[in-house]
Write a protein that holds these residues in place. Structure first.
Motif, short mmCIF file in Angstrom:
data_model
loop_
_atom_site.label_atom_id
_atom_site.label_comp_id
_atom_site.label_asym_id
_atom_site.label_seq_id
_atom_site.Cartn_x
_atom_site.Cartn_y
_atom_site.Cartn_z
N GLU A 330 0.83 -1.21 0.00
CA GLU A 330 0.00 0.00 0.00
C GLU A 330 0.86 1.25 0.00
N ARG A 331 1.85 1.24 0.91
CA ARG A 331 2.76 2.37 1.03
C ARG A 331 3.48 2.60 -0.29
N ALA A 332 3.96 1.49 -0.88
CA ALA A 332 4.73 1.59 -2.12
C ALA A 332 3.85 2.11 -3.25
N LYS A 333 2.61 1.63 -3.25
CA LYS A 333 1.69 2.01 -4.32
C LYS A 333 1.34 3.48 -4.21
N GLU A 334 1.07 3.90 -2.97
CA GLU A 334 0.77 5.31 -2.75
C GLU A 334 1.94 6.17 -3.18
N ALA A 335 3.13 5.71 -2.80
CA ALA A 335 4.33 6.46 -3.15
C ALA A 335 4.49 6.53 -4.66
N SER A 336 4.04 5.51 -5.35
CA SER A 336 4.12 5.52 -6.82
C SER A 336 3.00 6.35 -7.41
N LYS A 337 2.22 6.96 -6.54
CA LYS A 337 1.10 7.83 -6.95
C LYS A 337 0.12 7.11 -7.86
N ALA A 339 -3.59 5.58 -7.95
CA ALA A 339 -4.78 5.80 -7.15
C ALA A 339 -5.72 4.60 -7.06
N ASP A 340 -5.40 3.51 -7.73
CA ASP A 340 -6.33 2.38 -7.76
C ASP A 340 -6.58 1.81 -6.37
N GLU A 341 -7.76 1.26 -6.20
CA GLU A 341 -8.11 0.63 -4.93
C GLU A 341 -7.23 -0.61 -4.70
N PRO A 342 -6.91 -0.90 -3.44
CA PRO A 342 -6.10 -2.09 -3.18
C PRO A 342 -6.90 -3.37 -3.42
N ASP A 343 -6.18 -4.44 -3.65
CA ASP A 343 -6.82 -5.74 -3.77
C ASP A 343 -7.14 -6.28 -2.39
N GLU A 344 -8.13 -7.14 -2.32
CA GLU A 344 -8.44 -7.80 -1.06
C GLU A 344 -7.24 -8.62 -0.61
N ASN A 345 -6.67 -9.34 -1.54
CA ASN A 345 -5.59 -10.25 -1.22
C ASN A 345 -4.26 -9.66 -1.73
N PRO A 346 -3.36 -9.31 -0.77
CA PRO A 346 -2.12 -8.67 -1.21
C PRO A 346 -1.30 -9.51 -2.18
N ALA A 347 -1.42 -10.84 -2.10
CA ALA A 347 -0.66 -11.70 -3.03
C ALA A 347 -1.03 -11.38 -4.47
N GLU A 348 -2.28 -10.93 -4.64
CA GLU A 348 -2.76 -10.59 -5.99
C GLU A 348 -1.94 -9.47 -6.62
N MET A 349 -1.40 -8.60 -5.76
CA MET A 349 -0.68 -7.45 -6.29
C MET A 349 0.55 -7.87 -7.06
N PHE A 350 1.01 -9.10 -6.80
CA PHE A 350 2.16 -9.58 -7.53
C PHE A 350 1.76 -10.04 -8.93
N HIS A 351 0.47 -10.18 -9.14
CA HIS A 351 0.02 -10.75 -10.41
C HIS A 351 -0.79 -9.77 -11.24
N ASN A 352 -0.87 -8.52 -10.81
CA ASN A 352 -1.59 -7.58 -11.64
C ASN A 352 -0.72 -6.35 -11.89
N ASP A 353 -1.33 -5.29 -12.40
CA ASP A 353 -0.51 -4.18 -12.87
C ASP A 353 -0.46 -2.99 -11.91
N GLU A 354 -0.84 -3.22 -10.64
CA GLU A 354 -0.87 -2.06 -9.74
C GLU A 354 0.50 -1.50 -9.45
N LEU A 355 1.50 -2.37 -9.48
CA LEU A 355 2.88 -1.89 -9.40
C LEU A 355 3.55 -2.35 -10.68
N ASP A 356 4.22 -1.44 -11.35
CA ASP A 356 4.88 -1.83 -12.60
C ASP A 356 6.06 -2.75 -12.31
N ASP A 357 6.23 -3.75 -13.15
CA ASP A 357 7.43 -4.55 -13.08
C ASP A 357 8.62 -3.68 -13.47
N LEU A 358 9.79 -4.06 -12.99
CA LEU A 358 10.98 -3.31 -13.37
C LEU A 358 11.55 -3.78 -14.70
N ILE A 359 11.43 -5.09 -14.93
CA ILE A 359 12.02 -5.63 -16.17
C ILE A 359 11.02 -6.55 -16.85
#
Ligand code: GDP
Length: 359
Positions: A330-337, A339-359
């Motif tokens: 959440e902190r990282a996402k907010e810092a990345s500015k 605005a999307d709502e968080p997922d119920e399951n944080p593990a999901e964030m590894f599988h969607n586009d809320e945080l951009d992959d680096l490579i």
């Protein structure tokens, strides 16, 4: 477990050095080699390790600042050179490679996932990340960098052992004192984990083996390590409560990722004089861990060590569903500015586009 360490960036290099030194001082022989990679010449100069400078054509030895995309790019461009310098260091005895980095900066944050991917392409043994998460007090750039780095590292490494910079030190210390304390704790605790499969004396059924560490990390994702120690009585029977209360403390108040207790798998290692380790205590503590973590795969074993104290190490694998990770993302996402709502399951964030992959 025989390991080779590759420290990337400033924190990564310092930690790889501390881990190698601790292993040598203790005479464990678990760390087979350590190498530091950085884009900043000055940081490498401070280390007593073999080093590789990357990105010289782009940043002229001055580092990438806090730009982890540039960190990823320079590692990618110089990947061949880094991989070549590892030739001969990853010996036939090595059982795992650890890529060590602070995830909030530039070179380690961007470079560690790239290097993990390259290593995984070439080597058959597991490639793990040992990543440091920025503390809550660190600025937005560190949080955003660490979010993207973690997401990518989790994808590229076979598992990532996380250390939260808010754990493993007491509050009220200056930043420098806190880093010193955290690094010391990482060297000792992660160093004991490496060494726990290396026991030579007292080889018996109950002695923990490297394969148990590897199996605990097999679920992939994020791992955390807990630790506690206490004075031992000579007689094993008298230590039953000591082992159970140490295990509680390691899990409930001394995890490298505080409160990340919901896990896929676990390993309890009890270190100390073999005759003072109570079988009943270890078994009771192991069962308790199964209940607390919700994992049916909690392994247990001894680490014979010549010491007047007993120590409990608790390794948990697959903790990415935990609240602690949710809060960090959440902190990282907010810092990345974003605005999307968080997922119920944080593990999901590894599988969607809320945080951009680096490579
Ligand atoms: P890089 O050289 O660009 O990879 O950047 P750093 O390694 O300095 O990474 C910065 C991040 O690592 C920040 O989140 C810092 O809190 C953390 N960090 C820097 N130095 C240390 C250290 O000695 N110990 C620990 N535990 N964390 C550190």
């Amino acid at each position: 477990m025989k390991v080779v360490l590759i420290g990337v960036g400033q924190a990564g290099g310092k930690l790889a050095q501390r881990l190698a030194q601790y292993d040598q001082q203790m005479g464990f022989g678990a760390v087979q080699g350590a190498l530091a990679v950085n884009s900043a010449k000055a940081d490498l100069r401070e280390l007593d390790l073999d080093t590789v400078l990357v990105g010289q054509d782009r940043v002229k030895g001055h580092g990438v600042g806090g730009d982890n995309e540039l960190g990823a790019e320079v590692m990618q461009s110089d990947a061949t050179e880094v991989m070549d310098s590892l030739d001969g260091r990853i010996t036939a005895q090595a059982e795992a490679i650890f890529v060590v980095a602070g995830l909030g900066g530039g070179t380690g944050s961007g470079g560690a996932p790239v290097l993990a991917r390259e290593l995984n392409r070439v080597y058959q043994i597991p490639v793990y990340g040992l990543g440091v998460l920025p503390g809550r007090g660190e600025g937005a750039m560190y949080q955003a960098n660490a979010g993207r780095s973690l997401k990518t590292l989790v994808r590229e490494a076979d598992a990532t052992l996380l250390i939260d910079n808010d754990a493993w030190h007491t509050s009220g210390e200056s930043m420098g004192e806190a880093f010193e304390k955290i690094n010391q704790n990482i060297a000792q605790r992660v160093g004991l984990l490496f060494a726990s499969g290396e026991a030579v004396e007292g080889v018996g059924e109950s002695v923990v083996d490297s394969s148990e560490v590897i199996n605990t990390l097999r679920s992939g994702g994020i791992a955390t390590l807990g630790f506690a120690s206490a004075e031992a009585a000579e007689d094993a029977e008298a230590n039953i409560n000591t082992v159970t209360s140490m295990t509680r403390k390691a899990l409930l108040s001394n995890l490298s990722l505080p409160n990340a207790i919901e896990a896929d798998s676990g390993l309890l290692v009890v270190a100390g004089q073999p005759e003072s380790i109570p079988r009943k205590g270890v078994e009771r503590a192991r069962k308790w861990l199964e209940e607390e973590t919700g994992s049916l795969q909690v392994r247990g074993g001894d680490f014979p060590l010549d010491s007047g104290r007993l120590a409990a190490l608790v390794l948990l694998g697959g903790v990415e569903r935990s609240e602690r990770i949710e809060e960090f993302l959440e902190r990282a996402k907010e810092a990345s500015k974003q605005a999307d709502e968080p997922d119920e399951n944080p593990a999901e964030m590894f599988h969607n586009d809320e945080l951009d992959d680096l490579i």
